[in-house]
Design an enzyme around this catalytic site. Sequence first.
Site, PDB file in Angstrom:
ATOM      1  N   MET A 113       0.868  -1.467  -0.213  1.00 30.71           N
ATOM      2  CA  MET A 113       0.244   0.162   0.131  1.00 30.71           C
ATOM      3  C   MET A 113       0.891   1.277   0.062  1.00 30.71           C
ATOM      4  SD  MET A 113      -3.311  -0.678   2.267  1.00 30.71           S
ATOM      5  CE  MET A 113      -2.848  -2.198   3.268  1.00 30.71           C
ATOM      6  N   ASP A 138      11.919   3.188   3.871  1.00 29.28           N
ATOM      7  CA  ASP A 138      11.621   1.768   4.180  1.00 29.28           C
ATOM      8  C   ASP A 138      13.087   1.085   4.481  1.00 29.28           C
ATOM      9  OD1 ASP A 138      10.990  -1.452   3.632  1.00 29.28           O
ATOM     10  OD2 ASP A 138       9.256  -0.321   2.754  1.00 29.28           O
ATOM     11  N   ASP A 163      14.685   2.773   9.499  1.00 28.87           N
ATOM     12  CA  ASP A 163      13.765   1.757  10.211  1.00 28.87           C
ATOM     13  C   ASP A 163      13.261   2.680  11.384  1.00 28.87           C
ATOM     14  OD1 ASP A 163      13.185  -0.021  12.222  1.00 28.87           O
ATOM     15  OD2 ASP A 163      15.180  -0.542  12.926  1.00 28.87           O
ATOM     16  N   VAL A 164      11.696   2.381  11.130  1.00 27.34           N
ATOM     17  CA  VAL A 164      10.853   3.237  11.826  1.00 27.34           C
ATOM     18  C   VAL A 164      10.899   3.016  13.430  1.00 27.34           C
ATOM     19  CG1 VAL A 164       9.281   3.613   9.827  1.00 27.34           C
ATOM     20  CG2 VAL A 164       8.979   1.752  11.477  1.00 27.34           C
ATOM     21  N   ASN A 212       2.763   4.555   7.356  1.00 28.10           N
ATOM     22  CA  ASN A 212       2.363   3.095   6.649  1.00 28.10           C
ATOM     23  C   ASN A 212       3.102   1.939   7.426  1.00 28.10           C
ATOM     24  OD1 ASN A 212       0.834   1.612   4.470  1.00 28.10           O
ATOM     25  ND2 ASN A 212       2.992   1.486   4.149  1.00 28.10           N
ATOM     26  N   TYR A 269      -0.660  -7.351  17.455  1.00 29.06           N
ATOM     27  CA  TYR A 269      -1.119  -6.719  16.049  1.00 29.06           C
ATOM     28  C   TYR A 269      -2.490  -6.100  16.451  1.00 29.06           C
ATOM     29  CZ  TYR A 269      -2.121  -5.686  11.270  1.00 29.06           C
ATOM     30  OH  TYR A 269      -2.449  -5.057   9.951  1.00 29.06           O
ATOM     31  N   LYS A 277      -2.760  -1.766  16.651  1.00 31.47           N
ATOM     32  CA  LYS A 277      -3.497  -1.181  15.729  1.00 31.47           C
ATOM     33  C   LYS A 277      -4.647  -0.363  16.555  1.00 31.47           C
ATOM     34  CE  LYS A 277      -1.509  -2.400  11.700  1.00 31.47           C
ATOM     35  NZ  LYS A 277      -0.758  -1.109  11.035  1.00 31.47           N
ATOM     36  N   THR A 312      -4.223 -13.834  -0.478  1.00 26.70           N
ATOM     37  CA  THR A 312      -4.796 -13.395  -1.620  1.00 26.70           C
ATOM     38  C   THR A 312      -4.846 -14.942  -2.489  1.00 26.70           C
ATOM     39  OG1 THR A 312      -3.444 -11.528  -1.555  1.00 26.70           O
ATOM     40  CG2 THR A 312      -4.256 -12.183  -3.882  1.00 26.70           C
TER      41      THR A 312
HETATM   42  N1  LIG Z   1      -2.677  -5.670   3.641  1.00 23.83           N
HETATM   43  C1  LIG Z   1      -3.865  -5.624   4.166  1.00 23.83           C
HETATM   44  O1  LIG Z   1      -4.729  -6.200   4.097  1.00 23.83           O
HETATM   45  C2  LIG Z   1      -3.845  -4.631   5.422  1.00 23.83           C
HETATM   46  C3  LIG Z   1      -4.930  -4.588   6.542  1.00 23.83           C
HETATM   47  C4  LIG Z   1      -5.095  -3.715   7.206  1.00 23.83           C
HETATM   48  C5  LIG Z   1      -3.960  -2.988   7.670  1.00 23.83           C
HETATM   49  N2  LIG Z   1      -2.795  -2.929   6.894  1.00 23.83           N
HETATM   50  C6  LIG Z   1      -1.686  -2.219   7.324  1.00 23.83           C
HETATM   51  O2  LIG Z   1      -1.299  -1.349   6.205  1.00 23.83           O
HETATM   52  C7  LIG Z   1       0.251  -1.169   6.346  1.00 23.83           C
HETATM   53  C8  LIG Z   1       0.803  -1.767   5.116  1.00 23.83           C
HETATM   54  O3  LIG Z   1       0.515  -2.831   4.835  1.00 23.83           O
HETATM   55  P1  LIG Z   1       1.070  -3.629   3.468  1.00 23.83           P
HETATM   56  O4  LIG Z   1      -0.022  -4.550   3.529  1.00 23.83           O
HETATM   57  O5  LIG Z   1       1.347  -2.757   2.297  1.00 23.83           O
HETATM   58  O6  LIG Z   1       2.294  -4.562   3.888  1.00 23.83           O
HETATM   59  P2  LIG Z   1       3.534  -4.840   3.278  1.00 23.83           P
HETATM   60  O7  LIG Z   1       4.153  -5.929   4.019  1.00 23.83           O
HETATM   61  O8  LIG Z   1       3.133  -5.266   1.643  1.00 23.83           O
HETATM   62  O9  LIG Z   1       4.493  -3.707   3.166  1.00 23.83           O
HETATM   63  C9  LIG Z   1       4.994  -3.062   4.502  1.00 23.83           C
HETATM   64  C10 LIG Z   1       6.181  -2.576   4.277  1.00 23.83           C
HETATM   65  O10 LIG Z   1       6.784  -2.034   5.489  1.00 23.83           O
HETATM   66  C11 LIG Z   1       8.213  -1.988   5.380  1.00 23.83           C
HETATM   67  N3  LIG Z   1       8.880  -2.053   6.951  1.00 23.83           N
HETATM   68  C12 LIG Z   1       8.449  -3.141   7.876  1.00 23.83           C
HETATM   69  N4  LIG Z   1       9.181  -2.915   8.944  1.00 23.83           N
HETATM   70  C13 LIG Z   1       9.713  -1.864   8.763  1.00 23.83           C
HETATM   71  C14 LIG Z   1      10.543  -1.103   9.664  1.00 23.83           C
HETATM   72  N5  LIG Z   1      11.028  -1.322  10.737  1.00 23.83           N
HETATM   73  N6  LIG Z   1      11.154   0.140   9.169  1.00 23.83           N
HETATM   74  C15 LIG Z   1      10.785   0.482   8.033  1.00 23.83           C
HETATM   75  N7  LIG Z   1      10.106  -0.050   6.960  1.00 23.83           N
HETATM   76  C16 LIG Z   1       9.499  -1.264   7.540  1.00 23.83           C
HETATM   77  C17 LIG Z   1       8.498  -3.498   4.757  1.00 23.83           C
HETATM   78  O11 LIG Z   1       9.806  -3.443   4.547  1.00 23.83           O
HETATM   79  C18 LIG Z   1       7.500  -3.147   3.809  1.00 23.83           C
HETATM   80  O12 LIG Z   1       7.956  -2.620   2.393  1.00 23.83           O
HETATM   81  C19 LIG Z   1       0.447  -1.822   7.605  1.00 23.83           C
HETATM   82  O13 LIG Z   1       0.621  -0.880   8.553  1.00 23.83           O
HETATM   83  C20 LIG Z   1      -0.342  -2.909   7.766  1.00 23.83           C
HETATM   84  O14 LIG Z   1      -0.451  -3.307   9.109  1.00 23.83           O
HETATM   85  C21 LIG Z   1      -2.410  -3.991   5.952  1.00 23.83           C
END
Ligand SMILES: NC(=O)c1ccc[n+]([C@@H]2O[C@H](COP(=O)([O-])OP(=O)(O)OC[C@H]3O[C@@H](n4cnc5c(N)ncnc54)[C@H](O)[C@@H]3O)[C@@H](O)[C@H]2O)c1
Length: 248
Positions: A18, A37, A60-61, A87, A155, A159, A197
């Site tokens: 996302m 990232d 690193d967040v 994000n 988690y 959240k 998926t």
């Molecule tokens: N995909 C879903 O269905 C879903 C649903 C609800 C909420 N979310 C939330 O949306 C957000 C994005 O999710 P996504 O599905 O795109 O995930 P994803 O795993 O595809 O992408 C997450 C990104 O965060 C980066 N990341 C992880 N740890 C990190 C750190 N310590 N420092 C910097 N970067 C870091 C990863 O390298 C990755 O590029 C997340 O907060 C997730 O919890 C996702």
Amino acid sequence: MGKLDGKVAIITGAAQGMGKAHARRFISEGAKVAITDLNVEGGQKLADELGENALFIKHDVTSLADWARVLEEAESTLGTVTVLVNNAGIIGPVTPTVELAEEDYLKVVAVNQHSQYYGMKTVIPSMQKAGGGAIVNISSTAGMVSIVGAPNLAYVGSKFASRGMTKHVAVQYGPDNIRVNSVHPGYIKTPMMAAATDAEGGGISAQVPLRRMADPDEVSSLVLFLASEDSSYISGMEHVIDGGLTAS
Ligand SMILES: NC(=O)c1ccc[n+]([C@@H]2O[C@H](COP(=O)([O-])OP(=O)(O)OC[C@H]3O[C@@H](n4cnc5c(N)ncnc54)[C@H](O)[C@@H]3O)[C@@H](O)[C@H]2O)c1
């Protein structure tokens, strides 16, 4: 005219999923974006593709010191940051509470929750100097209700915390014209949800009233709205985007 013309944004975790979709959309709406990232290869590739208005910064967040460096680099190259999208996130192990290891609990909370505190703490002073800003904290439907099959307590807890911190900061910094909102996606097709998926059709989609998962870009439309002046009087609120999941 773009909806984010002249704005500078930081989007964390934007190398894939996302965050990547949000970065693409923000650039197409006129913003300059710091894509941050841990994933250097993916982040740099995206920045190269998006051109001169995109800058990749390794980040690193979970490190407050890293946040200070990221803000410094973003501002010296792109300008004053007035949009922050917190994000980056991880799921952690899918496990019952009694079996959740302490180190896994702490890691999930650090990436999902502490990061949003660090991000807001770091960027708000720039927004105050600029006369305002918009923060979008990415939570989850797991921050609205406890869904059957939620991955783990960390988690869900992190959240829910994102949603609470959003309201706290929105109330505190509203007088500085800083708007803070949380976004609560349901099932979105990203690498994080790759396994789900694969099961689509027989599995996860059947739980959703719209009977499908969403594309990341559908969430970008909401994040763009909350980052832009289109939502100029909206702050401190949770915005669910889940195909009706939590209504059922
Ligand atoms: N995909 C879903 O269905 C879903 C649903 C609800 C909420 N979310 C939330 O949306 C957000 C994005 O999710 P996504 O599905 O795109 O995930 P994803 O795993 O595809 O992408 C997450 C990104 O965060 C980066 N990341 C992880 N740890 C990190 C750190 N310590 N420092 C910097 N970067 C870091 C990863 O390298 C990755 O590029 C997340 O907060 C997730 O919890 C996702």
